[in-house]
Design a protein around this motif. Structure first.
Motif, PDB file in Angstrom:
ATOM      1  N   VAL A 106      54.069  53.881  53.001  1.00 33.46           N
ATOM      2  CA  VAL A 106      53.882  53.084  54.212  1.00 33.46           C
ATOM      3  C   VAL A 106      55.011  52.080  54.334  1.00 33.46           C
ATOM      4  N   ALA A 107      55.399  51.818  55.557  1.00 30.87           N
ATOM      5  CA  ALA A 107      56.495  50.890  55.792  1.00 30.87           C
ATOM      6  C   ALA A 107      56.077  49.441  55.554  1.00 30.87           C
ATOM      7  N   GLU A 108      54.773  49.158  55.699  1.00 29.74           N
ATOM      8  CA  GLU A 108      54.271  47.789  55.525  1.00 29.74           C
ATOM      9  C   GLU A 108      53.196  47.792  54.438  1.00 29.74           C
ATOM     10  N   PRO A 109      53.586  47.708  53.163  1.00 30.71           N
ATOM     11  CA  PRO A 109      52.602  47.807  52.074  1.00 30.71           C
ATOM     12  C   PRO A 109      51.487  46.771  52.127  1.00 30.71           C
ATOM     13  N   PHE A 110      51.753  45.586  52.671  1.00 33.61           N
ATOM     14  CA  PHE A 110      50.698  44.570  52.734  1.00 33.61           C
ATOM     15  C   PHE A 110      49.540  45.037  53.615  1.00 33.61           C
ATOM     16  N   LEU A 111      49.842  45.860  54.612  1.00 34.32           N
ATOM     17  CA  LEU A 111      48.782  46.388  55.466  1.00 34.32           C
ATOM     18  C   LEU A 111      47.925  47.407  54.721  1.00 34.32           C
ATOM     19  N   LEU A 112      48.543  48.196  53.868  1.00 31.68           N
ATOM     20  CA  LEU A 112      47.780  49.127  53.040  1.00 31.68           C
ATOM     21  C   LEU A 112      46.872  48.357  52.090  1.00 31.68           C
ATOM     22  N   ASP A 113      47.371  47.254  51.524  1.00 31.43           N
ATOM     23  CA  ASP A 113      46.537  46.417  50.654  1.00 31.43           C
ATOM     24  C   ASP A 113      45.330  45.872  51.424  1.00 31.43           C
ATOM     25  N   TYR A 114      45.563  45.453  52.645  1.00 32.34           N
ATOM     26  CA  TYR A 114      44.488  44.915  53.484  1.00 32.34           C
ATOM     27  C   TYR A 114      43.431  45.973  53.761  1.00 32.34           C
ATOM     28  N   ILE A 115      43.860  47.155  54.155  1.00 25.67           N
ATOM     29  CA  ILE A 115      42.920  48.237  54.463  1.00 25.67           C
ATOM     30  C   ILE A 115      42.180  48.687  53.209  1.00 25.67           C
ATOM     31  N   ALA A 116      42.886  48.791  52.088  1.00 24.75           N
ATOM     32  CA  ALA A 116      42.246  49.221  50.843  1.00 24.75           C
ATOM     33  C   ALA A 116      41.169  48.232  50.409  1.00 24.75           C
ATOM     34  N   TYR A 117      41.471  46.952  50.461  1.00 22.60           N
ATOM     35  CA  TYR A 117      40.500  45.937  50.040  1.00 22.60           C
ATOM     36  C   TYR A 117      39.219  46.027  50.854  1.00 22.60           C
ATOM     37  N   HIS A 118      39.363  46.213  52.158  1.00 21.43           N
ATOM     38  CA  HIS A 118      38.186  46.262  53.022  1.00 21.43           C
ATOM     39  C   HIS A 118      37.533  47.647  53.055  1.00 21.43           C
ATOM     40  N   SER A 119      38.050  48.575  52.272  1.00 21.11           N
ATOM     41  CA  SER A 119      37.405  49.878  52.088  1.00 21.11           C
ATOM     42  C   SER A 119      36.444  49.862  50.901  1.00 21.11           C
ATOM     43  N   LEU A 120      36.424  48.762  50.173  1.00 30.88           N
ATOM     44  CA  LEU A 120      35.644  48.630  48.943  1.00 30.88           C
ATOM     45  C   LEU A 120      34.606  47.525  49.075  1.00 30.88           C
ATOM     46  N   ARG A 121      33.586  47.609  48.239  1.00 32.13           N
ATOM     47  CA  ARG A 121      32.609  46.519  48.141  1.00 32.13           C
ATOM     48  C   ARG A 121      32.274  46.313  46.667  1.00 32.13           C
ATOM     49  N   GLN A 122      31.851  45.111  46.360  1.00 33.07           N
ATOM     50  CA  GLN A 122      31.501  44.771  44.986  1.00 33.07           C
ATOM     51  C   GLN A 122      29.990  44.761  44.829  1.00 33.07           C
ATOM     52  N   GLU A 123      29.513  45.448  43.809  1.00 34.96           N
ATOM     53  CA  GLU A 123      28.085  45.524  43.522  1.00 34.96           C
ATOM     54  C   GLU A 123      27.856  45.330  42.028  1.00 34.96           C
ATOM     55  N   ARG A 124      27.110  44.293  41.703  1.00 34.25           N
ATOM     56  CA  ARG A 124      26.734  44.052  40.302  1.00 34.25           C
ATOM     57  C   ARG A 124      27.942  44.108  39.369  1.00 34.25           C
ATOM     58  N   GLY A 125      29.004  43.454  39.800  1.00 31.86           N
ATOM     59  CA  GLY A 125      30.183  43.345  38.962  1.00 31.86           C
ATOM     60  C   GLY A 125      31.102  44.546  38.991  1.00 31.86           C
ATOM     61  N   GLU A 126      30.728  45.603  39.720  1.00 36.88           N
ATOM     62  CA  GLU A 126      31.574  46.781  39.832  1.00 36.88           C
ATOM     63  C   GLU A 126      32.035  46.957  41.276  1.00 36.88           C
ATOM     64  N   TRP A 127      33.049  47.777  41.452  1.00 39.05           N
ATOM     65  CA  TRP A 127      33.608  48.042  42.771  1.00 39.05           C
ATOM     66  C   TRP A 127      33.384  49.504  43.137  1.00 39.05           C
ATOM     67  N   THR A 128      33.038  49.746  44.404  1.00 39.30           N
ATOM     68  CA  THR A 128      32.819  51.112  44.865  1.00 39.30           C
ATOM     69  C   THR A 128      33.215  51.212  46.331  1.00 39.30           C
ATOM     70  N   TRP A 129      33.337  52.437  46.827  1.00 40.01           N
ATOM     71  CA  TRP A 129      33.754  52.670  48.211  1.00 40.01           C
ATOM     72  C   TRP A 129      32.615  52.352  49.181  1.00 40.01           C
ATOM     73  N   LYS A 130      32.977  51.864  50.341  1.00 43.83           N
ATOM     74  CA  LYS A 130      31.966  51.536  51.344  1.00 43.83           C
ATOM     75  C   LYS A 130      31.374  52.774  52.011  1.00 43.83           C
ATOM     76  N   PHE A 131      32.154  53.820  52.192  1.00 43.54           N
ATOM     77  CA  PHE A 131      31.657  54.963  52.962  1.00 43.54           C
ATOM     78  C   PHE A 131      30.503  55.655  52.254  1.00 43.54           C
ATOM     79  N   SER A 132      29.621  56.237  53.046  1.00 44.17           N
ATOM     80  CA  SER A 132      28.496  56.986  52.506  1.00 44.17           C
ATOM     81  C   SER A 132      28.909  58.427  52.245  1.00 44.17           C
ATOM     82  N   PRO A 133      28.517  59.023  51.107  1.00 43.29           N
ATOM     83  CA  PRO A 133      28.822  60.446  50.875  1.00 43.29           C
ATOM     84  C   PRO A 133      28.253  61.352  51.959  1.00 43.29           C
ATOM     85  N   GLU A 134      27.252  60.855  52.700  1.00 41.32           N
ATOM     86  CA  GLU A 134      26.655  61.660  53.760  1.00 41.32           C
ATOM     87  C   GLU A 134      27.646  62.031  54.857  1.00 41.32           C
TER      88      GLU A 134
END
Length: 333
Positions: free
Chosen positions: A210-238
């Protein structure tokens, strides 16, 4: 404007976990995320749907959404540029981002989501017809929406949707070995002990720098959520319970050319999924009246490569559609 800002002065979306002190972030990005917006949820069919909203409720409507496994923040630094002249909504598709999964992940259900969110947020009020701006997988769903409800929307801007001649698609499929966005709906999302470990596993599809790596960092961070001290993807496998076959993609070009209403295509000049050959193919199958705009130096993920040029391309399409048609002096009115 100052080139450096303290963390305390940064918008909430800019978390120190991915942004550090934010000193490397350009002013345009900070300014865009500082534009006033509404963030909320509406309940549709018993499930929460997450959205952002900018601009003036009395203005023309724009409805934006993202690609597969992504989220509305793909447009969070794009939409603010339209806030002065439009009422802009960006939303998470069901089972992605911060929207709960609801109903089915089939093609028809995805198309219906556009009508549902527009109705829930009053975008059809007073005779308004929203213009859809969607990226990749979201563009395919948008084509379904305008085909299902041809009088509900004012047009659709298709952003780097995968369209290839059948023979080229066969070659792409053989090379990739699997359908884009394939996954196991019965397998839970993987969990990671730290954000760093999860971030290392975040990749784009198709893979690209990507030409703007900071934007990839932004999108990646908001693709994840923290649960009980661990990190996982927000999307549902469904979300993987969907039709995603070569046959579906073979007909995507014809679906676009035959979809009712105004259409425009914006693509990256270096995209693997939409090339000059794709543009020729669209014209050959009946899409001669569809404007096709190439964003220089951009790949599939336009907003991560050339965000400001992407904004300019969208502005160009909207300006063209909002300009009254020229009447020749020799024509009778």
């Amino acid at each position: 404007m100052n080139d450096m800002k303290s963390v305390n002065a940064l918008p909430a979306d800019i978390d120190p976990i991915w942004a550090g002190d934010g000193s490397h972030l350009p002013e345009w990005f900070i300014t865009a995320l500082s534009v006033p917006r509404e963030e909320g949820y509406v309940e549709i069919s018993g499930a929460k749907v997450h959205y952002f909203r900018w601009g003036n409720r009395d203005k023309p409507k724009l409805l934006m959404t993202h690609g597969f496994l992504a989220h509305a923040r793909c447009f969070a630094f794009i939409a603010p540029f339209f806030a002065q002249d439009y009422d802009v909504v960006a939303f998470d598709l069901a089972g992605m981002g911060d929207s709960e999964m609801r109903g089915s992940a089939d093609t028809a259900s995805r198309g219906q989501e556009f009508v549902e969110i527009a109705e829930a947020l009053g975008l059809f009020a007073d005779g308004h017809r929203p213009t859809i701006i969607a990226h990749s997988f979201g563009s395919g769903a948008a084509l379904t929406a305008v085909t299902q409800s041809p009088h509900a929307f004012d047009g659709v801007v298709v952003c780097d949707l995968m369209i290839m001649r059948p023979e080229m698609l066969d070659g792409y499929w053989n090379k990739e070995r699997s359908s884009p966005g394939s996954g196991n709906p019965d397998k839970p999302n993987r969990r990671y002990p730290s954000y760093k470990a999860a971030r290392e596993r975040y990749i784009l599809s198709p893979p690209q720098p990507v030409a703007e790596p900071f934007l990839l960092d932004y999108i990646a961070y908001h693709s994840l959520r923290q649960e009980r001290g661990e990190w996982t993807w927000k999307f549902s496998p469904e979300v993987f319970r969907r039709s995603n076959t070569p046959e579906e993609w073979l007909h995507m070009g014809k679906r676009l050319a035959q979809a009712p209403g105004r259409k425009a295509i914006i693509h990256g000049s270096k995209s693997m999924l939409f090339s000059p050959a794709s543009a020729d193919y669209i014209r050959e199958i009946g899409g001669n009246d569809i404007p096709i705009i190439s964003v220089p130096e951009a790949r599939h993920h336009l907003m991560l490569d050339q965000p400001l040029a992407f904004v300019a391309a969208i502005e160009g399409v909207l300006a063209m559609w909002n300009t009254p048609p020229r009447i020749d002096s020799n024509e009778k009115v």
